[in-house]
Design an enzyme around this catalytic site. Structure first.
Site, short mmCIF file in Angstrom:
data_model
loop_
_atom_site.label_atom_id
_atom_site.label_comp_id
_atom_site.label_asym_id
_atom_site.label_seq_id
_atom_site.Cartn_x
_atom_site.Cartn_y
_atom_site.Cartn_z
N GLN A 1 37.34 2.62 31.01
CA GLN A 1 37.29 0.86 31.29
C GLN A 1 36.14 0.45 30.41
OE1 GLN A 1 38.90 -1.56 32.57
NE2 GLN A 1 40.62 -0.21 33.02
N SER A 2 35.84 0.80 29.21
CA SER A 2 34.96 0.34 28.35
C SER A 2 34.82 -1.27 28.05
CB SER A 2 34.98 1.08 26.85
OG SER A 2 34.02 0.63 26.16
N ASN A 3 33.68 -1.73 28.49
CA ASN A 3 33.76 -3.20 28.21
C ASN A 3 33.47 -3.38 26.57
OD1 ASN A 3 33.58 -4.37 30.79
ND2 ASN A 3 31.72 -3.18 30.98
#
Ligand SMILES: *Cc1c(COP(=O)(O)O)cnc(C)c1O
Length: 341
Positions: free
Chosen positions: A83-85
Site C-alpha cells: 500500500q505504498s503512497n
C-alpha cells in the site's frame, strides 16, 4: 527523447535543479488544540499537496520528475510496500506527465484492488507484485533494479526511483518545504520550537534537516525550529539511511550553504510497535484523537504513529506553554479505506 516537453520544467535557483510543478503549494498550516503541558499544536497539511490525492511524496516528485525529464526518460520505475503512497503518487505524476509508470510492490496481486493500488491502477501504472514480505526492503530494491535492467534492455529509458524517493534529489522538496513552513510561521507570528515529522525511508526528515541547516547558515531567520522524526520503520530507527549524509548530499547538490551536525538529527523510535505497518494501541488512540480534534484523517502506517509520538512526547513533558509544535501531516489517507482480512 522524452515525450514530455521541457517547457513543463521550472528551474529552481539552486544550481539549476529542475523542478516540475506538480504540487499545490503552499499547503495550509492549521492551528490545533493545546497539548499536555500547555504547548500549542499546529498541523502542516502536506496531505493536501494535491496531485493524485496528495501526500509528502509529491514534493519529492517535483524534483525527481524534473531530473527524469532532463535525463530524457520515457518511463518511471519505483518501488514500495503493497500500500505504498509513494508508488501511488509516482503513478499520478506519470499520468500527468505522460510517462509510462512501473511500480514494484510487496505482496501478491490481490483479487480486488484497494486503496493506493486501486488508484495506481486508475492512473494507468503497471503494478508488478513481487510476493515480498511487507518490510523486505532489500528484496524489493533488487526487484526494482532487475526491472530497470529489463526495461532498458527492451529499449526504454527508465528513470528509476529508490524506495520512498529518498535520494538527495527527492530531499530537495523538503528543503523547500522547510523554508515554506518558516515563512508561514513569520506570517502567523509564531516561533515554533519543534517540527515533528514521520520518518520511514528518511528523505523527508533529511530534507527538513538540510533546510534548517541552510536557513541557520543564512542567518536571516531568527527562528529555525529543530526537527523531531518519529520512526515508523526499523531501518530508519537503526540509522539507515544516514539522514546526516543524505541531508549533506542534498545541500551540496543544491549548492546551498549549511553544515549538518549529529545532534541536528533526532529519531524517536518508541512509537513503531512490533513493526512497520502494524498498528499500536497508541497509534489507534492518536487516530481517534486527531479525527476529533481537527477532523484530521491519519493513516495506520505513518501519520497515526507520528501523532502518537507528538502526544506521547507532550505527555512526557517535552514541551511547555512556551512552545508551539508543528506536526507535518504527510498524507496516507487511501490506506484508511483498505480492508485487511
Ligand atoms: C512515505 C511516507 C512518510 C515517510 O516519508 P519518508 O521520506 O519515506 O521518510 C510519512 N508519511 C506518509 C503518509 C508517507 O507516505
Amino acid at each position: 527523447m522524452s515525450g514530455v516537453p521541457q517547457s513543463h520544467i521550472a528551474v529552481e535557483q539552486w544550481q539549476g535543479q529542475p523542478r516540475v510543478p506538480l504540487a499545490t503549494l503552499p499547503t495550509p498550516l492549521e492551528k490545533g488544540p493545546e497539548l499536555t503541558g500547555g504547548s500549542r499544536l499546529w498541523v502542516k497539511r502536506d496531505d493536501l499537496t494535491g496531485l493524485g490525492m496528495g501526500g509528502n511524496k509529491v514534493r519529492k516528485l517535483e524534483f525527481l520528475c524534473g531530473a527524469a525529464i532532463i535525463a530524457g526518460a520515457d518511463c518511471l520505475i519505483t518501488v514500495g510496500a503493497g500500500q505504498s503512497n509513494h508508488c501511488r503518487m509516482t503513478a499520478a505524476a506519470g499520468a500527468v506527465l505522460g510517462l509510462e509508470t512501473h511500480l514494484v510492490l510487496a505482496g501478491d496481486r490481490p483479487h480486488v484492488m484497494q486503496g493506493n493500488q486501486l488508484l495506481s491502477q486508475r492512473f494507468g501504472a503497471e503494478q508488478h507484485f513481487t510476493g515480498a514480505g511487507p518490510a523486505e526492503w532489500g528484496m524489493l530494491e533488487i526487484a526494482r533494479e532487475n526491472l530497470t535492467d529489463e526495461l532498458t534492455h527492451q529499449g526504454l529509458h527508465p528513470y528509476s526511483i529508490p524506495i520512498g524517493g529518498s535520494t538527495a534529489v527527492g530531499a530537495l522538496g523538503y528543503i523547500a518545504a522547510y523554508r515554506e513552513i518558516v515563512e508561514q510561521c513569520l506570517v502567523l507570528g509564531i516561533s515554533p520550537s519543534t517540527i515533528v515529522c514521520t520518518s520511514s525511508s528518511g528523505g523527508t526528515h533529511a530534507g527538513l534537516v538540510a533546510g534548517r541547516a541552510w536557513l541557520r547558515a543564512l542567518g536571516t531567520y531568527e527562528v529555525v525550529p529543530r526537527l523531531l522524526a518519529i520512526g515508523v520503520a526499523k531501518g530508519v530507527i537503526a540509522g539507515f539511511p544516514s539522514v546526516r549524509e543524505l541531508a549533506t548530499e542534498a545541500l551540496a547538490l543544491a549548492g546551498l550553504p549549511g553544515e549538518v551536525a549529529d545532534d541536528d538529527i533526532e529519531v524517536d523510535g518508541r512509537w513503531l510497535g512490533p513493526d512497520y505497518a502494524i498498528p499500536t494501541e497508541a497509534s489507534q488512540k492518536a487516530s481517534v484523537w486527531a479525527a476529533h480534534a481537527g477532523a484530521w484523517v491519519l493513516d495506520d502506517v505513518y501519520t497515526a504513529k507520528g501523532m502518537a509520538g507528538v502526544l506521547g512526547n507532550a505527555d512526557d513533558g517535552r514541551w511547555t506553554s512556551n512552545d508551539d509544535v508543528i506536526f507535518i501531516h504527510t498524507g496516507g489517507q487511501p490506506e484508511v479505506f483498505v480492508r485487511h482480512d
